[in-house]
Design an enzyme around this catalytic site. Structure first.
Site, mmCIF file in Angstrom:
data_model
loop_
_atom_site.group_PDB
_atom_site.id
_atom_site.type_symbol
_atom_site.label_atom_id
_atom_site.label_comp_id
_atom_site.label_asym_id
_atom_site.label_seq_id
_atom_site.Cartn_x
_atom_site.Cartn_y
_atom_site.Cartn_z
ATOM 1 N N CYS A 120 53.756 -55.567 -60.944
ATOM 2 C CA CYS A 120 54.119 -55.437 -59.523
ATOM 3 C C CYS A 120 52.860 -55.503 -58.679
ATOM 4 O O CYS A 120 51.775 -55.180 -59.147
ATOM 5 C CB CYS A 120 54.831 -54.114 -59.264
ATOM 6 S SG CYS A 120 55.697 -54.131 -57.682
ATOM 7 N N CYS A 130 55.492 -54.520 -52.600
ATOM 8 C CA CYS A 130 55.624 -55.068 -53.953
ATOM 9 C C CYS A 130 55.587 -56.595 -53.982
ATOM 10 O O CYS A 130 55.910 -57.209 -55.002
ATOM 11 C CB CYS A 130 56.909 -54.566 -54.600
ATOM 12 S SG CYS A 130 56.989 -52.763 -54.687
ATOM 13 N N LYS A 195 67.009 -50.971 -59.643
ATOM 14 C CA LYS A 195 66.010 -50.045 -59.105
ATOM 15 C C LYS A 195 66.390 -49.736 -57.664
ATOM 16 O O LYS A 195 66.408 -50.626 -56.809
ATOM 17 C CB LYS A 195 64.632 -50.685 -59.172
ATOM 18 C CG LYS A 195 63.534 -49.829 -58.585
ATOM 19 C CD LYS A 195 62.173 -50.443 -58.819
ATOM 20 C CE LYS A 195 61.075 -49.583 -58.232
ATOM 21 N NZ LYS A 195 59.754 -50.170 -58.443
ATOM 22 N N ARG A 205 53.772 -42.692 -55.871
ATOM 23 C CA ARG A 205 52.988 -43.423 -54.856
ATOM 24 C C ARG A 205 51.706 -42.675 -54.515
ATOM 25 O O ARG A 205 50.694 -43.296 -54.183
ATOM 26 C CB ARG A 205 53.848 -43.684 -53.624
ATOM 27 C CG ARG A 205 54.975 -44.664 -53.945
ATOM 28 C CD ARG A 205 55.910 -44.914 -52.795
ATOM 29 N NE ARG A 205 57.091 -45.641 -53.254
ATOM 30 C CZ ARG A 205 58.196 -45.816 -52.540
ATOM 31 N NH1 ARG A 205 58.265 -45.328 -51.303
ATOM 32 N NH2 ARG A 205 59.214 -46.484 -53.039
ATOM 33 N N GLU A 233 72.947 -57.195 -60.363
ATOM 34 C CA GLU A 233 71.500 -57.329 -60.609
ATOM 35 C C GLU A 233 71.222 -57.389 -62.112
ATOM 36 O O GLU A 233 70.419 -58.202 -62.580
ATOM 37 C CB GLU A 233 70.738 -56.125 -60.017
ATOM 38 C CG GLU A 233 70.553 -56.158 -58.506
ATOM 39 C CD GLU A 233 69.397 -57.066 -58.084
ATOM 40 O OE1 GLU A 233 68.850 -57.798 -58.941
ATOM 41 O OE2 GLU A 233 69.053 -57.061 -56.895
ATOM 42 N N LYS A 248 67.005 -47.008 -62.592
ATOM 43 C CA LYS A 248 65.966 -46.117 -62.083
ATOM 44 C C LYS A 248 66.259 -45.721 -60.644
ATOM 45 O O LYS A 248 66.608 -46.606 -59.867
ATOM 46 C CB LYS A 248 64.654 -46.887 -62.194
ATOM 47 C CG LYS A 248 63.481 -46.303 -61.504
ATOM 48 C CD LYS A 248 62.331 -47.255 -61.566
ATOM 49 C CE LYS A 248 61.229 -46.626 -60.764
ATOM 50 N NZ LYS A 248 60.078 -47.407 -60.609
ATOM 51 N N SER A 274 58.969 -40.010 -61.270
ATOM 52 C CA SER A 274 57.991 -39.007 -60.849
ATOM 53 C C SER A 274 58.599 -37.857 -60.061
ATOM 54 O O SER A 274 58.248 -36.692 -60.270
ATOM 55 C CB SER A 274 56.902 -39.685 -60.024
ATOM 56 O OG SER A 274 57.453 -40.353 -58.899
ATOM 57 N N TYR A 313 57.861 -38.822 -68.088
ATOM 58 C CA TYR A 313 56.576 -38.124 -68.095
ATOM 59 C C TYR A 313 56.635 -36.900 -69.009
ATOM 60 O O TYR A 313 55.611 -36.275 -69.272
ATOM 61 C CB TYR A 313 56.191 -37.734 -66.658
ATOM 62 C CG TYR A 313 56.102 -38.948 -65.749
ATOM 63 C CD1 TYR A 313 54.985 -39.773 -65.778
ATOM 64 C CD2 TYR A 313 57.170 -39.301 -64.913
ATOM 65 C CE1 TYR A 313 54.921 -40.913 -64.988
ATOM 66 C CE2 TYR A 313 57.119 -40.435 -64.123
ATOM 67 C CZ TYR A 313 55.989 -41.235 -64.165
ATOM 68 O OH TYR A 313 55.941 -42.371 -63.389
#
Ligand code: PBG
Ligand code: ZN
Length: 322
Positions: A120, A130, A195, A205, A233, A248, A274, A313
């Site tokens: 990206c 992006c 997404k 970010r 999609e 996501k 995140s 994570y």
């Protein structure tokens, strides 16, 4: 057969019985661990909004990857924070760019770890969008050329798989063609297919300094209310040659994961992003909930919804707990 003949509680009486009738099992094989690499040496800098996650310089990241490999986690997803950002994200495709250097370094040390790269522009551009910005808008078709070059440069440097996260139309097919034209027809594409334009990406970010400097990402990322569009999609990405599709963020979109798994015969990955991580960490730090039980409950429900793989994570915590 009804109560009192039927008693659902009989099979819940103790942990051994519960273990025997458990329908969903999270395996270490399901996990993918996202990692951030930054310039410098000996850097291991904690990301303020993601306690327990770090920006690593290449040397330190290699050490971290050794730990991840030893834990038995099969794959990492790599994000680069470049030395210099510019209008066109030049470092993203550079032969000696941050990700390209990282790939070469990890490849020497971790033979079996699968290296997936985020493809990206936003990490590499000053505007944080992006794609290529033309007259204040993200230009789809000009972005494709950049993404193709970036994916190819990652693969040349040692990426085992590429994961385009930009949400441009046609990028999976474009990247497939570019890779195949160079003889890399064996490299899979893990497409961020569904997404959503999400508030849950904000800590990320901060981590890579890629917040858009004007506007937002709603002209390319999906609108939260739309599940039929998400399935479209996914269908398009599969037709263009995606090998794995990502939904996501994960927990707000369990319905999308579930439909994707039911309607398509392709591995589905879910990205527990995140913001989902940050919420758990913040509440746990305040003693408001038990971190381990929340982690295991979340990952189990994502798996139960139908995810074959989970980008998280918490991967190391889960690996240690299993
Ligand atoms: C880059 C990218 C983002 C994430 C993965 N790749 C941020 C965004 O699109 O704004 C989010 C990951 C996370 O929040 O953990 N396009
Ligand atoms: Zn992006």
């Amino acid at each position: 057969m009804l109560f009192p003949i039927t008693r659902m509680r009989r099979l819940r009486r103790n942990e051994t019985l519960r273990r025997m009738v458990r329908e969903t099992r999270v395996s270490i094989d399901d996990l993918i661990y996202p990692l951030f690499v930054c310039p410098g040496t000996k850097v291991k800098e904690e990301i303020p909004s993601m306690p327990g996650q770090y920006r690593y310089s290449v040397d330190m990241l290699v050490e971290e990857c050794k730990t991840v490999e030893q834990l038995g986690i099969p794959a990492v997803l790599l994000f680069g924070i470049p030395e210099n950002k510019d209008q066109l994200g030049t470092e993203g495709c550079a032969e000696n760019g941050i990700i390209q250097q990282t790939l070469q370094a990890i490849k020497k040390e971790c033979r079996s770890l699968i290296l997936i790269t985020d493809v990206c522009m936003c990490e590499y551009t000053v505007h944080g969008h992006c794609g290529v910005v033309v007259d204040g808008e993200v230009d789809n078709d000009r972005t494709l050329e950049y993404l193709g070059r970036m994916a190819l440069s990652h693969v040349i440097a040692g990426a085992d798989m590429v994961a385009p996260s930009d949400m441009m139309d046609g990028r999976v097919g474009y990247i497939r063609d570019v890779l195949d034209a160079d003889g890399y027809n064996n490299i899979p594409i893990m497409a961020y297919s569904a997404k959503f334009a999400s508030g849950f990406f904000d800590p990320f970010r901060d981590a890579v300094y890629c917040a858009p400097q004007f506007g937002d990402r709603k002209s390319y990322q999906m609108d939260t209310p739309n599940i039929e569009e998400a399935l479209r999609e996914i269908a398009l990405d599969i037709e263009e040659g995606a090998d794995i599709v990502i939904v996501k963020p994960a927990l707000p979109n369990l319905d999308v994961i579930s439909r994707a798994k039911q309607e398509f015969s392709i591995p589905v990955a879910a990205y527990n992003v995140s913001g989902e991580y940050a919420m758990v960490k913040a509440a746990a730090a305040n003693g408001w909930l038990d971190e381990t039980s929340i982690i295991m409950e979340s990952v189990t429900s994502i798996k139960r919804a139908g995810a074959d793989m989970i980008l998280t994570y918490f991967a190391k915590d889960i690996a240690r707990k299993l």
